[in-house]
Write a protein that holds these residues in place. Structure first.
Motif, PDB file in Angstrom:
ATOM      1  N   LEU A 193       0.902  -1.180  -0.036  1.00 24.92           N
ATOM      2  CA  LEU A 193      -0.081   0.021  -0.010  1.00 24.92           C
ATOM      3  C   LEU A 193       0.867   1.430  -0.095  1.00 24.92           C
ATOM      4  CD1 LEU A 193      -2.491  -1.125   2.714  1.00 24.92           C
ATOM      5  CD2 LEU A 193      -2.758  -1.456   0.311  1.00 24.92           C
ATOM      6  N   VAL A 194       2.093   1.040   0.177  1.00 23.66           N
ATOM      7  CA  VAL A 194       3.224   2.159   0.358  1.00 23.66           C
ATOM      8  C   VAL A 194       2.955   3.394  -0.704  1.00 23.66           C
ATOM      9  CG1 VAL A 194       5.528   3.165   0.564  1.00 23.66           C
ATOM     10  CG2 VAL A 194       4.673   1.189   2.139  1.00 23.66           C
ATOM     11  N   GLY A 195       2.942   4.494  -0.542  1.00 23.12           N
ATOM     12  CA  GLY A 195       3.105   5.488  -1.609  1.00 23.12           C
ATOM     13  C   GLY A 195       1.574   5.987  -2.052  1.00 23.12           C
ATOM     14  N   GLN A 196       0.699   5.275  -1.472  1.00 17.66           N
ATOM     15  CA  GLN A 196      -0.984   5.747  -1.704  1.00 17.66           C
ATOM     16  C   GLN A 196      -1.420   6.577  -0.451  1.00 17.66           C
ATOM     17  OE1 GLN A 196      -3.043   2.594  -4.210  1.00 17.66           O
ATOM     18  NE2 GLN A 196      -1.266   1.438  -3.222  1.00 17.66           N
ATOM     19  N   ASP A 197      -1.170   7.826  -0.442  1.00 14.34           N
ATOM     20  CA  ASP A 197      -1.684   8.647   0.818  1.00 14.34           C
ATOM     21  C   ASP A 197      -3.038   8.184   1.299  1.00 14.34           C
ATOM     22  OD1 ASP A 197       0.883   9.812   0.275  1.00 14.34           O
ATOM     23  OD2 ASP A 197      -0.280  11.652  -0.430  1.00 14.34           O
ATOM     24  N   GLU A 198      -4.089   7.896   0.384  1.00 10.32           N
ATOM     25  CA  GLU A 198      -5.465   7.659   0.778  1.00 10.32           C
ATOM     26  C   GLU A 198      -5.410   6.359   1.648  1.00 10.32           C
ATOM     27  OE1 GLU A 198      -4.546   7.346  -2.174  1.00 10.32           O
ATOM     28  OE2 GLU A 198      -5.619   5.733  -3.164  1.00 10.32           O
ATOM     29  N   LEU A 199      -4.418   5.355   1.687  1.00  5.78           N
ATOM     30  CA  LEU A 199      -4.348   4.098   2.143  1.00  5.78           C
ATOM     31  C   LEU A 199      -3.509   4.156   3.467  1.00  5.78           C
ATOM     32  CD1 LEU A 199      -4.311   1.797  -0.864  1.00  5.78           C
ATOM     33  CD2 LEU A 199      -6.397   2.691   0.362  1.00  5.78           C
ATOM     34  N   ALA A 200      -2.868   5.328   3.766  1.00  7.14           N
ATOM     35  CA  ALA A 200      -1.971   5.348   5.149  1.00  7.14           C
ATOM     36  C   ALA A 200      -2.991   5.241   6.294  1.00  7.14           C
ATOM     37  CB  ALA A 200      -1.460   6.683   5.101  1.00  7.14           C
ATOM     38  N   CYS A 201      -2.394   4.509   7.291  1.00 10.27           N
ATOM     39  CA  CYS A 201      -3.159   4.407   8.754  1.00 10.27           C
ATOM     40  C   CYS A 201      -2.442   5.380   9.688  1.00 10.27           C
ATOM     41  CB  CYS A 201      -3.202   2.883   8.764  1.00 10.27           C
ATOM     42  SG  CYS A 201      -1.673   2.124   9.288  1.00 10.27           S
ATOM     43  N   GLY A 202      -1.688   6.261   9.388  1.00 11.96           N
ATOM     44  CA  GLY A 202      -1.099   7.069   9.911  1.00 11.96           C
ATOM     45  C   GLY A 202       0.253   7.682   9.596  1.00 11.96           C
ATOM     46  N   ASP A 203       0.647   8.518  10.399  1.00 11.18           N
ATOM     47  CA  ASP A 203       2.183   8.967  10.190  1.00 11.18           C
ATOM     48  C   ASP A 203       3.137   9.098  11.385  1.00 11.18           C
ATOM     49  OD1 ASP A 203       1.966  11.804  11.108  1.00 11.18           O
ATOM     50  OD2 ASP A 203       0.418  12.083   9.695  1.00 11.18           O
ATOM     51  N   ILE A 204       4.363   9.178  11.304  1.00 11.07           N
ATOM     52  CA  ILE A 204       5.371   9.353  12.422  1.00 11.07           C
ATOM     53  C   ILE A 204       5.033  10.628  13.224  1.00 11.07           C
ATOM     54  CG2 ILE A 204       7.070   8.062  11.184  1.00 11.07           C
ATOM     55  CD1 ILE A 204       8.350  10.779  10.641  1.00 11.07           C
ATOM     56  N   HIS A 205       4.197  11.694  12.703  1.00  8.86           N
ATOM     57  CA  HIS A 205       4.075  12.723  13.511  1.00  8.86           C
ATOM     58  C   HIS A 205       2.720  12.719  14.412  1.00  8.86           C
ATOM     59  CE1 HIS A 205       7.148  14.735  11.169  1.00  8.86           C
ATOM     60  NE2 HIS A 205       6.430  14.239  10.084  1.00  8.86           N
ATOM     61  N   GLN A 206       1.705  12.004  13.833  1.00  9.94           N
ATOM     62  CA  GLN A 206       0.317  11.904  14.689  1.00  9.94           C
ATOM     63  C   GLN A 206       0.440  10.737  15.416  1.00  9.94           C
ATOM     64  OE1 GLN A 206      -2.657  13.907  12.664  1.00  9.94           O
ATOM     65  NE2 GLN A 206      -1.297  15.634  12.013  1.00  9.94           N
ATOM     66  N   GLY A 207       1.053   9.516  14.719  1.00  5.79           N
ATOM     67  CA  GLY A 207       0.664   8.239  15.216  1.00  5.79           C
ATOM     68  C   GLY A 207      -0.281   7.378  14.441  1.00  5.79           C
ATOM     69  N   ILE A 208      -0.633   6.103  14.776  1.00 11.31           N
ATOM     70  CA  ILE A 208      -1.352   5.200  14.013  1.00 11.31           C
ATOM     71  C   ILE A 208      -2.976   5.648  14.239  1.00 11.31           C
ATOM     72  CG2 ILE A 208      -1.740   3.044  13.486  1.00 11.31           C
ATOM     73  CD1 ILE A 208       1.312   2.401  14.236  1.00 11.31           C
ATOM     74  N   GLN A 209      -3.724   5.662  13.267  1.00 11.23           N
ATOM     75  CA  GLN A 209      -5.256   5.810  13.729  1.00 11.23           C
ATOM     76  C   GLN A 209      -5.672   4.172  13.762  1.00 11.23           C
ATOM     77  OE1 GLN A 209      -6.294   7.396  10.080  1.00 11.23           O
ATOM     78  NE2 GLN A 209      -4.697   9.074  10.189  1.00 11.23           N
ATOM     79  N   ASN A 210      -6.975   4.264  14.304  1.00 16.45           N
ATOM     80  CA  ASN A 210      -7.751   2.896  14.429  1.00 16.45           C
ATOM     81  C   ASN A 210      -7.984   2.828  12.637  1.00 16.45           C
ATOM     82  OD1 ASN A 210      -9.385   0.752  14.366  1.00 16.45           O
ATOM     83  ND2 ASN A 210     -10.504   1.394  16.286  1.00 16.45           N
ATOM     84  N   TYR A 211      -7.358   1.497  12.473  1.00 14.30           N
ATOM     85  CA  TYR A 211      -7.471   1.082  10.862  1.00 14.30           C
ATOM     86  C   TYR A 211      -8.301  -0.206  10.678  1.00 14.30           C
ATOM     87  CZ  TYR A 211      -3.903  -1.950  12.834  1.00 14.30           C
ATOM     88  OH  TYR A 211      -3.290  -2.681  13.599  1.00 14.30           O
TER      89      TYR A 211
END
Ligand code: SF4
Length: 124
Positions: free
Chosen positions: A37-55
């Protein structure tokens, strides 16, 4: 194999989204649970700044549990509902991507190949 290259034998293939603590961090800081899924922004489940969302809903975690066909399927341990990425590419959902027809057609050949290559213990 004829040239001596090794390959894995048949193993259970649970999707990474159904496993805890398996994440891929992209160079831009986005976090994905599956490297496909890497590189498809809409499929990210979080980022290193805000953490991981409930996916759970986003990736349809353990989607196979909601399908009676999967719960009763002889191939469950080899499939677990199939590949979220492939399903998303085909249908823009992450519901199950059934491999039954593929496994019906290929599993016997895979098992025979693994026996031939001594990757399966055969009891006599
Ligand atoms: S082969 Fe199809 S029915 Fe069987 S576990 Fe996979 S998705 Fe479910």
């Amino acid at each position: 194999m004829d040239y001596g290259w090794d390959s894995d034998g048949i193993t259970p293939t649970p999707c990474m989204v159904d496993r805890n603590n398996t994440f891929t961090i992209h160079y831009d800081g986005n976090i994905y649970q599956c490297p496909a899924l890497v590189g498809q922004d809409e499929l990210a489940c979080g980022d290193i700044h805000q953490g991981i969302q409930n996916y759970s809903k986003q990736y349809q975690v353990k989607n196979w549990e909601n399908h009676k066909a999967c719960r009763n399927c002889l191939y469950l341990l080899l499939c677990f509902g199939g590949c979220r990425f492939m399903k998303y590419r085909k249908d823009l959902t992450m519901d199950i991507d059934c491999k039954k027809n593929f496994l019906d057609e290929t599993l016997e050949s895979f098992v025979l190949q693994d026996i031939k290559e001594s990757k399966v213990l055969v009891r006599e």
